[in-house]
Write an enzyme that holds these catalytic residues in place. Structure first.
Site, PDB file in Angstrom:
ATOM      1  N   TRP A  95     -18.294  12.152   8.595  1.00  0.00           N
ATOM      2  CA  TRP A  95     -19.755  12.049   8.630  1.00  0.00           C
ATOM      3  C   TRP A  95     -20.446  12.730   7.467  1.00  0.00           C
ATOM      4  O   TRP A  95     -21.651  12.628   7.311  1.00  0.00           O
ATOM      5  CB  TRP A  95     -20.269  12.675   9.939  1.00  0.00           C
ATOM      6  CG  TRP A  95     -19.595  13.987  10.221  1.00  0.00           C
ATOM      7  CD1 TRP A  95     -18.528  14.190  11.060  1.00  0.00           C
ATOM      8  CD2 TRP A  95     -19.862  15.252   9.602  1.00  0.00           C
ATOM      9  NE1 TRP A  95     -18.116  15.502  10.996  1.00  0.00           N
ATOM     10  CE2 TRP A  95     -18.928  16.180  10.107  1.00  0.00           C
ATOM     11  CE3 TRP A  95     -20.802  15.695   8.674  1.00  0.00           C
ATOM     12  CZ2 TRP A  95     -18.900  17.515   9.719  1.00  0.00           C
ATOM     13  CZ3 TRP A  95     -20.780  17.026   8.273  1.00  0.00           C
ATOM     14  CH2 TRP A  95     -19.838  17.912   8.805  1.00  0.00           C
ATOM     15  N   ASN A  96     -19.725  13.487   6.617  1.00  0.00           N
ATOM     16  CA  ASN A  96     -20.466  14.337   5.663  1.00  0.00           C
ATOM     17  C   ASN A  96     -21.076  13.580   4.483  1.00  0.00           C
ATOM     18  O   ASN A  96     -22.088  14.010   3.945  1.00  0.00           O
ATOM     19  CB  ASN A  96     -19.637  15.558   5.217  1.00  0.00           C
ATOM     20  CG  ASN A  96     -18.375  15.202   4.515  1.00  0.00           C
ATOM     21  OD1 ASN A  96     -17.917  14.061   4.576  1.00  0.00           O
ATOM     22  ND2 ASN A  96     -17.774  16.155   3.846  1.00  0.00           N
ATOM     23  N   LYS A 130     -13.648   2.518  10.764  1.00  0.00           N
ATOM     24  CA  LYS A 130     -13.908   3.363  11.944  1.00  0.00           C
ATOM     25  C   LYS A 130     -14.611   4.592  11.372  1.00  0.00           C
ATOM     26  O   LYS A 130     -13.996   5.433  10.727  1.00  0.00           O
ATOM     27  CB  LYS A 130     -12.600   3.764  12.640  1.00  0.00           C
ATOM     28  CG  LYS A 130     -12.820   4.533  13.934  1.00  0.00           C
ATOM     29  CD  LYS A 130     -12.655   6.026  13.718  1.00  0.00           C
ATOM     30  CE  LYS A 130     -12.957   6.821  14.965  1.00  0.00           C
ATOM     31  NZ  LYS A 130     -14.394   7.200  15.065  1.00  0.00           N
ATOM     32  N   HIS A 131     -15.915   4.652  11.597  1.00  0.00           N
ATOM     33  CA  HIS A 131     -16.672   5.778  11.048  1.00  0.00           C
ATOM     34  C   HIS A 131     -16.718   6.895  12.085  1.00  0.00           C
ATOM     35  O   HIS A 131     -16.395   6.702  13.262  1.00  0.00           O
ATOM     36  CB  HIS A 131     -18.086   5.324  10.671  1.00  0.00           C
ATOM     37  CG  HIS A 131     -18.618   6.022   9.449  1.00  0.00           C
ATOM     38  ND1 HIS A 131     -18.375   7.356   9.180  1.00  0.00           N
ATOM     39  CD2 HIS A 131     -19.381   5.578   8.409  1.00  0.00           C
ATOM     40  CE1 HIS A 131     -18.956   7.689   8.036  1.00  0.00           C
ATOM     41  NE2 HIS A 131     -19.569   6.634   7.547  1.00  0.00           N
ATOM     42  N   GLY A 159     -10.901  12.995   6.131  1.00  0.00           N
ATOM     43  CA  GLY A 159     -11.234  13.785   7.309  1.00  0.00           C
ATOM     44  C   GLY A 159     -10.477  15.090   7.292  1.00  0.00           C
ATOM     45  O   GLY A 159     -10.027  15.563   6.244  1.00  0.00           O
ATOM     46  N   SER A 160     -10.331  15.671   8.459  1.00  0.00           N
ATOM     47  CA  SER A 160      -9.698  16.976   8.576  1.00  0.00           C
ATOM     48  C   SER A 160      -8.173  16.857   8.473  1.00  0.00           C
ATOM     49  O   SER A 160      -7.606  15.772   8.653  1.00  0.00           O
ATOM     50  CB  SER A 160     -10.075  17.595   9.921  1.00  0.00           C
ATOM     51  OG  SER A 160      -9.642  16.727  10.945  1.00  0.00           O
ATOM     52  N   GLU A 198      -7.331  11.866   2.366  1.00  0.00           N
ATOM     53  CA  GLU A 198      -8.286  12.740   1.661  1.00  0.00           C
ATOM     54  C   GLU A 198      -8.737  13.777   2.674  1.00  0.00           C
ATOM     55  O   GLU A 198      -9.605  13.503   3.504  1.00  0.00           O
ATOM     56  CB  GLU A 198      -9.486  11.916   1.166  1.00  0.00           C
ATOM     57  CG  GLU A 198      -9.146  10.862   0.138  1.00  0.00           C
ATOM     58  CD  GLU A 198      -8.921  11.433  -1.250  1.00  0.00           C
ATOM     59  OE1 GLU A 198      -9.203  12.617  -1.471  1.00  0.00           O
ATOM     60  OE2 GLU A 198      -8.451  10.686  -2.109  1.00  0.00           O
ATOM     61  N   CYS A 258     -15.976  18.719   1.330  1.00  0.00           N
ATOM     62  CA  CYS A 258     -14.541  19.012   1.230  1.00  0.00           C
ATOM     63  C   CYS A 258     -14.249  19.900   0.029  1.00  0.00           C
ATOM     64  O   CYS A 258     -13.433  20.808   0.110  1.00  0.00           O
ATOM     65  CB  CYS A 258     -13.742  17.719   1.173  1.00  0.00           C
ATOM     66  SG  CYS A 258     -14.309  16.593  -0.101  1.00  0.00           S
ATOM     67  N   GLU A 263     -10.368  26.144   7.085  1.00  0.00           N
ATOM     68  CA  GLU A 263     -11.506  25.633   6.313  1.00  0.00           C
ATOM     69  C   GLU A 263     -12.785  25.896   7.109  1.00  0.00           C
ATOM     70  O   GLU A 263     -12.945  25.377   8.221  1.00  0.00           O
ATOM     71  CB  GLU A 263     -11.326  24.123   6.102  1.00  0.00           C
ATOM     72  CG  GLU A 263     -12.453  23.487   5.320  1.00  0.00           C
ATOM     73  CD  GLU A 263     -12.336  21.969   5.234  1.00  0.00           C
ATOM     74  OE1 GLU A 263     -11.850  21.340   6.192  1.00  0.00           O
ATOM     75  OE2 GLU A 263     -12.755  21.408   4.212  1.00  0.00           O
TER      76      GLU A 263
HETATM   77  P1  NAP Z   1     -12.474  14.619  11.425  1.00  0.00           P
HETATM   78  O1  NAP Z   1     -12.871  15.221  12.694  1.00  0.00           O
HETATM   79  O2  NAP Z   1     -11.068  14.704  11.013  1.00  0.00           O
HETATM   80  O3  NAP Z   1     -12.918  13.085  11.506  1.00  0.00           O
HETATM   81  C1  NAP Z   1     -12.755  12.188  10.431  1.00  0.00           C
HETATM   82  C2  NAP Z   1     -12.657  10.792  10.986  1.00  0.00           C
HETATM   83  O4  NAP Z   1     -11.410  10.656  11.669  1.00  0.00           O
HETATM   84  C3  NAP Z   1     -13.736  10.445  12.017  1.00  0.00           C
HETATM   85  O5  NAP Z   1     -14.055   9.089  11.900  1.00  0.00           O
HETATM   86  C4  NAP Z   1     -13.029  10.730  13.332  1.00  0.00           C
HETATM   87  O6  NAP Z   1     -13.582  10.028  14.417  1.00  0.00           O
HETATM   88  C5  NAP Z   1     -11.633  10.220  13.003  1.00  0.00           C
HETATM   89  N1  NAP Z   1     -10.562  10.799  13.799  1.00  0.00           N
HETATM   90  C6  NAP Z   1     -10.321  12.097  14.044  1.00  0.00           C
HETATM   91  N2  NAP Z   1      -9.178  12.238  14.768  1.00  0.00           N
HETATM   92  C7  NAP Z   1      -8.708  10.980  14.971  1.00  0.00           C
HETATM   93  C8  NAP Z   1      -7.568  10.465  15.657  1.00  0.00           C
HETATM   94  N3  NAP Z   1      -6.671  11.255  16.266  1.00  0.00           N
HETATM   95  N4  NAP Z   1      -7.402   9.130  15.686  1.00  0.00           N
HETATM   96  C9  NAP Z   1      -8.287   8.312  15.078  1.00  0.00           C
HETATM   97  N5  NAP Z   1      -9.368   8.739  14.408  1.00  0.00           N
HETATM   98  C10 NAP Z   1      -9.578  10.064  14.356  1.00  0.00           C
HETATM   99  O7  NAP Z   1     -13.308  15.181  10.205  1.00  0.00           O
HETATM  100  P2  NAP Z   1     -14.866  15.385  10.122  1.00  0.00           P
HETATM  101  O8  NAP Z   1     -15.203  16.577  10.919  1.00  0.00           O
HETATM  102  O9  NAP Z   1     -15.569  14.106  10.416  1.00  0.00           O
HETATM  103  O10 NAP Z   1     -15.040  15.669   8.554  1.00  0.00           O
HETATM  104  C11 NAP Z   1     -14.853  16.903   7.983  1.00  0.00           C
HETATM  105  C12 NAP Z   1     -13.481  17.011   7.349  1.00  0.00           C
HETATM  106  O11 NAP Z   1     -13.302  15.985   6.375  1.00  0.00           O
HETATM  107  C13 NAP Z   1     -13.329  18.311   6.595  1.00  0.00           C
HETATM  108  O12 NAP Z   1     -12.046  18.827   6.806  1.00  0.00           O
HETATM  109  C14 NAP Z   1     -13.505  17.884   5.132  1.00  0.00           C
HETATM  110  O13 NAP Z   1     -12.943  18.760   4.216  1.00  0.00           O
HETATM  111  C15 NAP Z   1     -12.847  16.543   5.147  1.00  0.00           C
HETATM  112  N6  NAP Z   1     -13.292  15.732   4.003  1.00  0.00           N
HETATM  113  C16 NAP Z   1     -12.402  15.476   2.994  1.00  0.00           C
HETATM  114  C17 NAP Z   1     -12.812  14.747   1.877  1.00  0.00           C
HETATM  115  C18 NAP Z   1     -11.866  14.443   0.751  1.00  0.00           C
HETATM  116  O14 NAP Z   1     -12.149  13.522  -0.024  1.00  0.00           O
HETATM  117  N7  NAP Z   1     -10.757  15.126   0.618  1.00  0.00           N
HETATM  118  C19 NAP Z   1     -14.118  14.277   1.799  1.00  0.00           C
HETATM  119  C20 NAP Z   1     -14.993  14.557   2.849  1.00  0.00           C
HETATM  120  C21 NAP Z   1     -14.559  15.276   3.945  1.00  0.00           C
HETATM  121  P3  NAP Z   1     -14.569  10.731  15.474  1.00  0.00           P
HETATM  122  O15 NAP Z   1     -15.800  11.112  14.741  1.00  0.00           O
HETATM  123  O16 NAP Z   1     -14.797   9.650  16.460  1.00  0.00           O
HETATM  124  O17 NAP Z   1     -13.828  11.906  16.041  1.00  0.00           O
END
Ligand code: NAP
Length: 462
Positions: free
Chosen positions: A138-139, A162-163, A214-215, A236, A270, A368
């Site tokens: 979402w960020n 899948k956002h 994501g995370s 990522e 991130c 993090e």
């Molecule tokens: P997140 O909780 O990992 O969620 C990211 C995406 O993955 C969401 O769409 C989430 O859906 C989905 N998701 C999570 N667990 C899943 C699973 N077991 N099965 C299927 N889908 C799953 O991360 P966030 O809190 O949205 O974002 C923050 C993280 O992203 C931070 O760690 C940040 O550093 C990282 N990030 C990395 C980059 C990069 O380019 N390296 C860029 C931006 C952000 P739901 O929302 O429905 O849970």
């Protein structure tokens, strides 16, 4: 089973005031099947078209975001709390990402001759492989989609999205924009799906790639599903990037860069500067400078142009960060500047903090902290600086401030991350590869590297 999450809700809630804006119906399995069929149809029809035709369609999508910047920006602000000025910048960047692939995508897919085998001729041609599932955070709700959609659309790979469940209006707005400008049916589809549906899509033979941002936690799960099904993936993930300030740094440039790199997007980036490592000769002045700059930030409504620090993305993010900070302090770290109390009310505001005394023994050492919480370390030598910088399970980015650029470049080469910026906060440019190493994931987005992640690089020999 991991990933069970059948009661998924896609609801936009304004994180500044807690008001529910809109709830979206979830996507049924029958609708998922329909999306896969349409994606597959697009994959096969696109093989008969030149990529330049799709570049012209992508340009129309870029023009749509450029022409209606304010409309798209407000959805970012109301869905996840981004300051309206930063939201406008994200929409602009979305246009830049698309236009990079409009201009450079088709050329990046031109065949490459390999005439180095004696008495043979060969070339490698690049073609589409099938649908790519894009799971996004979402960020940066639009640019995260565009990073995957733009290159894959040029290749001819359909993208299923899948956002994150908290930004459904942004996800829907992206799909509506595609439909409005005539992106062919099947090329892009937003799905309001649960984790089990994600896993089933990954397993489907029509899907040949998975791009997750994501995370680390989500990365481990999605990468495991992709691996189980032998699907190419890019990950990522998170980071604990350093901002290194050497004794010879320009103090003002270092303070300005370090503060914006920690507080931009309310600290939810991130590649945010999560750890400041400052050489002892400049440490006191740097700490005074960042404390003043943190104190000058005005916490409040992200739609108000006077606000300089918006809320976190959700009430649950606020609670989670507060608990993490408590654990960091219980583990032996100290607050050097700031107020650890939680702002009351329905919103997700969070007071900025500067913390010191984080040690590898602290149970939260490699965590993090996704919000306006900076960690600061004092170091004497560059050996010490590098030891702290590389003592991380992550390896995404980083920054170095020094007036000796040649020396800073040398130091940058020793940092175990995918990217390092010198005398500026690290940010993404469509022309440059973006990605990490270690637990920050693998693969690269943007640039010509990004367009080569999900292609069939086919060798033809004669
Ligand atoms: P997140 O909780 O990992 O969620 C990211 C995406 O993955 C969401 O769409 C989430 O859906 C989905 N998701 C999570 N667990 C899943 C699973 N077991 N099965 C299927 N889908 C799953 O991360 P966030 O809190 O949205 O974002 C923050 C993280 O992203 C931070 O760690 C940040 O550093 C990282 N990030 C990395 C980059 C990069 O380019 N390296 C860029 C931006 C952000 P739901 O929302 O429905 O849970």
């Amino acid at each position: 089973m991991e990933g069970v999450q059948e009661d998924m809700s896609y609801t936009a809630i304004n994180p500044f005031n807690g008001e529910t804006i809109r709830e979206f119906p979830t996507t049924s399995d029958a609708e998922v099947e329909q999306a896969l069929e349409k994606a597959d149809y697009f994959y096969h029809t696109a093989k008969q078209q030149p990529s330049t035709e799709r570049a012209a369609q992508l340009e129309k999508l870029a023009q749509e975001f450029a022409a209606h910047n304010e409309k798209y920006a407000r959805l970012l602000t109301t869905n996840m709390g981004k300051l309206i000025t930063q939201a406008r910048s994200e929409v602009k960047k979305n246009v830049e990402f698309a236009m990079y692939y409009v201009k450079n995508g088709p050329a990046a897919l031109k065949p490459i001759p390999y005439n180095n085998v004696p008495e043979k001729k060969a070339h490698v041609e690049f073609s589409s492989i099938g649908a790519v599932l894009s799971v996004e955070p979402w960020n940066f709700p639009y640019t995260q989609i565009m990073r995957v959609f733009a290159p894959n659309f040029i290749i001819g790979n359909p993208v299923l999205l899948k956002h994150a469940s908290i930004v459904p209006e942004c996800a829907q707005a992206f799909e509506d924009a595609c439909n409005k400008v005539g992106i062919p049916e099947g090329a892009f589809k937003n799905l309001f799906i649960n984790y089990n549906q994600v896993n089933r899509i990954i397993a489907d033979p029509r899907v040949q790639g998975v791009a997750l941002t994501g995370s680390e936690n989500a990365g481990r799960k999605i990468a495991a599903e992709a691996g189980k099904n032998l699907k190419k993936s890019t990950m990522e993930l998170g980071g604990t990037d350093v901002c290194i300030v050497l004794n010879d740094a320009d103090l003002k440039a270092a303070v300005d860069g370090a503060v914006s790199a920690r507080l931009n997007n309310s600290g939810q980036v991130c590649t945010a500067a999560k750890r400041y490592i400052v050489q002892s000769g400049i440490y006191d002045d740097f700490l005074a400078g960042i404390s003043t700059a943190f104190a000058a930030r005005k916490l409040g409504d992200p739609l108000d142009a006077q606000t300089t620090l918006g809320p976190l993305s959700s009430k649950s993010a606020q609670k989670a960060l507060h608990e993490q900070v408590e654990k960091v302090l219980a583990g032996g770290a100290q607050v050097l500047w700031g107020d650890t109390s939680l702002p009351q009310g329905p919103g997700a505001l969070f007071n900025p903090l500067i913390i010191s005394g984080m040690t590898p023994e602290n149970p939260m050492y490699d965590t993090e902290l996704f919000g306006p919480v900076a960690q600061i370390y004092k170091a004497e030598t560059e050996k010490e600086i590098l030891k702290i910088a590389n003592n991380s399970c992550y390896g995404l980015g980083g920054a170095i401030y020094s007036q000796n650029i040649a020396h800073a470049k040398e130091l940058a080469s020793h940092i175990e991350t995918g990217q390092v910026a010198i005398n500026q906060p690290l940010t993404s440019y469509p022309e440059l590869p973006f990605g990490g190493v270690k637990n920050s994931g693998y693969g690269r987005e943007l640039s010509e590297m990004g367009i080569h992640e999900f292609v069939n690089a086919k060798t033809i020999l004669n």
